[in-house]
Structures are given as structure tokens and as C-alpha cells.
Write an enzyme that holds these catalytic residues in place. Sequence first.
Site, mmCIF file in Angstrom:
data_model
loop_
_atom_site.group_PDB
_atom_site.id
_atom_site.type_symbol
_atom_site.label_atom_id
_atom_site.label_comp_id
_atom_site.label_asym_id
_atom_site.label_seq_id
_atom_site.Cartn_x
_atom_site.Cartn_y
_atom_site.Cartn_z
ATOM 1 N N GLN A 241 -2.814 -11.921 8.400
ATOM 2 C CA GLN A 241 -3.054 -11.644 6.973
ATOM 3 C C GLN A 241 -2.403 -12.721 6.108
ATOM 4 O O GLN A 241 -3.020 -13.253 5.177
ATOM 5 C CB GLN A 241 -2.480 -10.260 6.641
ATOM 6 C CG GLN A 241 -2.301 -9.996 5.162
ATOM 7 C CD GLN A 241 -1.862 -8.574 4.870
ATOM 8 O OE1 GLN A 241 -2.644 -7.651 5.002
ATOM 9 N NE2 GLN A 241 -0.619 -8.381 4.460
ATOM 10 N N MET B 204 0.857 -1.197 0.000
ATOM 11 C CA MET B 204 0.000 0.000 0.000
ATOM 12 C C MET B 204 0.891 1.245 0.000
ATOM 13 O O MET B 204 0.460 2.323 0.436
ATOM 14 C CB MET B 204 -0.916 -0.008 1.217
ATOM 15 C CG MET B 204 -1.901 -1.173 1.171
ATOM 16 S SD MET B 204 -3.453 -0.813 2.004
ATOM 17 C CE MET B 204 -2.880 -0.472 3.644
ATOM 18 N N GLY B 205 2.134 1.095 -0.437
ATOM 19 C CA GLY B 205 3.038 2.241 -0.461
ATOM 20 C C GLY B 205 3.620 2.510 0.906
ATOM 21 O O GLY B 205 3.642 1.621 1.766
ATOM 22 N N ALA B 206 4.090 3.758 1.123
ATOM 23 C CA ALA B 206 4.798 4.130 2.358
ATOM 24 C C ALA B 206 5.915 3.115 2.618
ATOM 25 O O ALA B 206 6.073 2.604 3.731
ATOM 26 C CB ALA B 206 3.831 4.216 3.541
ATOM 27 N N LYS C 264 5.192 -10.050 9.381
ATOM 28 C CA LYS C 264 4.760 -9.041 10.365
ATOM 29 C C LYS C 264 3.239 -9.086 10.525
ATOM 30 O O LYS C 264 2.716 -9.023 11.634
ATOM 31 C CB LYS C 264 5.220 -7.665 9.883
ATOM 32 C CG LYS C 264 4.608 -6.511 10.598
ATOM 33 C CD LYS C 264 5.575 -5.963 11.603
ATOM 34 C CE LYS C 264 4.968 -4.916 12.502
ATOM 35 N NZ LYS C 264 3.967 -4.083 11.925
ATOM 36 N N ASP C 265 2.532 -9.200 9.388
ATOM 37 C CA ASP C 265 1.068 -9.327 9.425
ATOM 38 C C ASP C 265 0.742 -10.811 9.321
ATOM 39 O O ASP C 265 0.306 -11.301 8.267
ATOM 40 C CB ASP C 265 0.444 -8.538 8.270
ATOM 41 C CG ASP C 265 0.681 -7.054 8.434
ATOM 42 O OD1 ASP C 265 0.195 -6.487 9.416
ATOM 43 O OD2 ASP C 265 1.382 -6.475 7.588
ATOM 44 N N HIS D 180 9.550 -3.425 3.575
ATOM 45 C CA HIS D 180 9.028 -3.724 2.229
ATOM 46 C C HIS D 180 10.182 -4.056 1.283
ATOM 47 O O HIS D 180 10.065 -4.944 0.431
ATOM 48 C CB HIS D 180 8.290 -2.516 1.639
ATOM 49 C CG HIS D 180 7.071 -2.100 2.378
ATOM 50 N ND1 HIS D 180 7.032 -1.002 3.199
ATOM 51 C CD2 HIS D 180 5.824 -2.633 2.418
ATOM 52 C CE1 HIS D 180 5.833 -0.868 3.713
ATOM 53 N NE2 HIS D 180 5.077 -1.841 3.260
ATOM 54 N N SER E 156 5.400 1.228 9.020
ATOM 55 C CA SER E 156 5.218 2.632 8.605
ATOM 56 C C SER E 156 4.685 3.476 9.764
ATOM 57 O O SER E 156 4.768 4.691 9.738
ATOM 58 C CB SER E 156 4.249 2.753 7.426
ATOM 59 O OG SER E 156 3.935 1.526 6.875
HETATM 60 O O1 PAF Z 1 0.001 -5.677 3.868
HETATM 61 C C1 PAF Z 1 -0.399 -4.785 3.102
HETATM 62 O O2 PAF Z 1 0.303 -3.819 2.814
HETATM 63 C C2 PAF Z 1 -1.809 -4.883 2.528
HETATM 64 O O3 PAF Z 1 -2.689 -5.429 3.447
HETATM 65 C C3 PAF Z 1 -1.861 -5.609 1.182
HETATM 66 C C4 PAF Z 1 -1.465 -7.064 1.325
HETATM 67 C C5 PAF Z 1 -0.959 -4.926 0.186
HETATM 68 C C6 PAF Z 1 -3.294 -5.576 0.640
HETATM 69 O O4 PAF Z 1 -3.750 -4.277 0.468
#
Ligand code: PAF
Length: 260
Positions: free
Chosen positions: A137, A15-17, A133-134, A22, A170
Site C-alpha cells: 500500500q 480506518m479507525g480501530a 506494515k502495509d 496507529h 487490529s
Molecule cells: O491503511 C489503512 O488503514 C487504509 O488502507 C487507508 C490508508 C486509511 C485507506 O483507507
Amino acid sequence: MDLALKHPLAFVPTMGALHAGHQSLIELARTKSTNVLVSIFVNPLQFENPEDLAKYPRDLAGDIAKAESAGATFVWSPEVEEIYPADPQIIPAGELGNKFEGVHRFGHFDGVLTVVKRLFDLTNPEIAVFGEKDFQQLFLIKRMVKEFELPIQIINAPIIREPDGLAMSSRNVRLDFDGRSAATIISAALTEGAREKSVTKARAKIQKVLAQEESFALDYAEIIDEETFELATDETNLPRALIAGWIGGVRLIDNMAVCR
Ligand code: PAF
């Protein structure tokens, strides 16, 4: 839409930043393929609060430079209409979507799965890299890939930490001086918990360490079974501790394999 992507393609959705965390995902993707796609898309569906969405940091030029310096060969920043034509198919995250991170973030994981499925459908990568980290997810995305039988290998990228242990995020820049120093309690609790020989002892140790930091407001500290995301027991093979909480108005999450 024709992105003219080269295959085999290793994909890093973001999602940028972008920060060093990343960039480590992109570097890992580059070890898997010479074709590395990074998407930068701030997904409105995963924000419960429109203010958070509006406040989300955006620096496309800076992000492109960081992505390319880490090894991205294609950076894609789609518009909302490109990702979500009328009536997108919403992918439900199920029961687990309402636990842990999902408790306070209603619909968040449905939004994450929906965008990731859309991004996959539009780009057809062979490989996709997501950070540990997530962790919730990552688990839900792996489960979705299995359920839809998508021919995509999902690769875990380890958490990148600051020298004092704080997991890169971020959000860290929003911590003030005292908050930044207090935030190390999270990785300290995980590290001490990880040394324990049983899940029962690790749980107790993590709670004890976190209680030492008054400015830390705990959302949850749990140990789960990495394979099922159910709460771990002393018999669990792959226990992982998860912590989420607040310091000075900033919400932080972290996790670590424990008792291994
Ligand atoms: O982890 C993230 O940055 C977001 O949840 C992702 C996987 C890009 C989906 O928008």
C-alpha cells in the site's frame, strides 16, 4: 466542505480501530508538524466482501480519545457521501494492484488509492504518514503521489511489534490463545531470514522456519526489491521480505528489510 485545517498539515489517514501502531504514526506526524489531522473513514471501496465491511470494528469515541492522546489536533470522520459524491474518479493500481495482497483482494488497491487521493484532495496536507506494515500500500501510494505530482511528502512509519515480535494489527485480537502463540512464527521467519547474507539464502530460511508451524497456512512469502516491487535477486540493493498467511481463520501480514 470547510474543515478549517491549519497548515503545514501532517495527515494520518486511518480506518479507525486504532491501536498502538496507529498511535505511533500520529506521534511521528506530530514530530513533523504541530497540526496533525487524523481521518477515520472505513472505506467501502477497499472491501471486496460486504460482510467484512459490516464486521469492521467501529468505536469512534474510543478512536478519537486514542488519536488525541497520541497528538492529533484534528480528528475527522467523514460520511461516505462526503468522500464519494456521484461518480468518483477511480484511481487504478495497475498490475501491481493484482499481485501479492492484490491476488486475493480484487480491486482492493484501486479502492485504497481512490480514497487516499480523495482524502488528499479534500485536505491538502503537506505531509502524510503511512505505516510500513502495509508495504505494498505504501509503495502504491508513493507511486500515485509521484504520478499525479502531488506536493505531499509521504513518510514511512516503522512497524510496531509486540514484545514477542508479532506486528501490531487490529486483527490480532481475533486470534485465540493458540493462534496468538503460533503467530510469532511470522516475525521469527522474517528475523531469521534478515540475518542471511543473500536473498537466495533468506528465501530458503524463511520457507524453512514457516514450515515449522503447522497451523500457519501460507498465502505468500517473497522477497521483493523495495524500489521496484519486483522479485529481488542476490544483486538487489534493498531487499524486503513479505509474508502473508492465515492462522485460525485470521489473515496476518508482515514484512522486514533483509540481507542488509
Ligand atoms: O491503511 C489503512 O488503514 C487504509 O488502507 C487507508 C490508508 C486509511 C485507506 O483507507
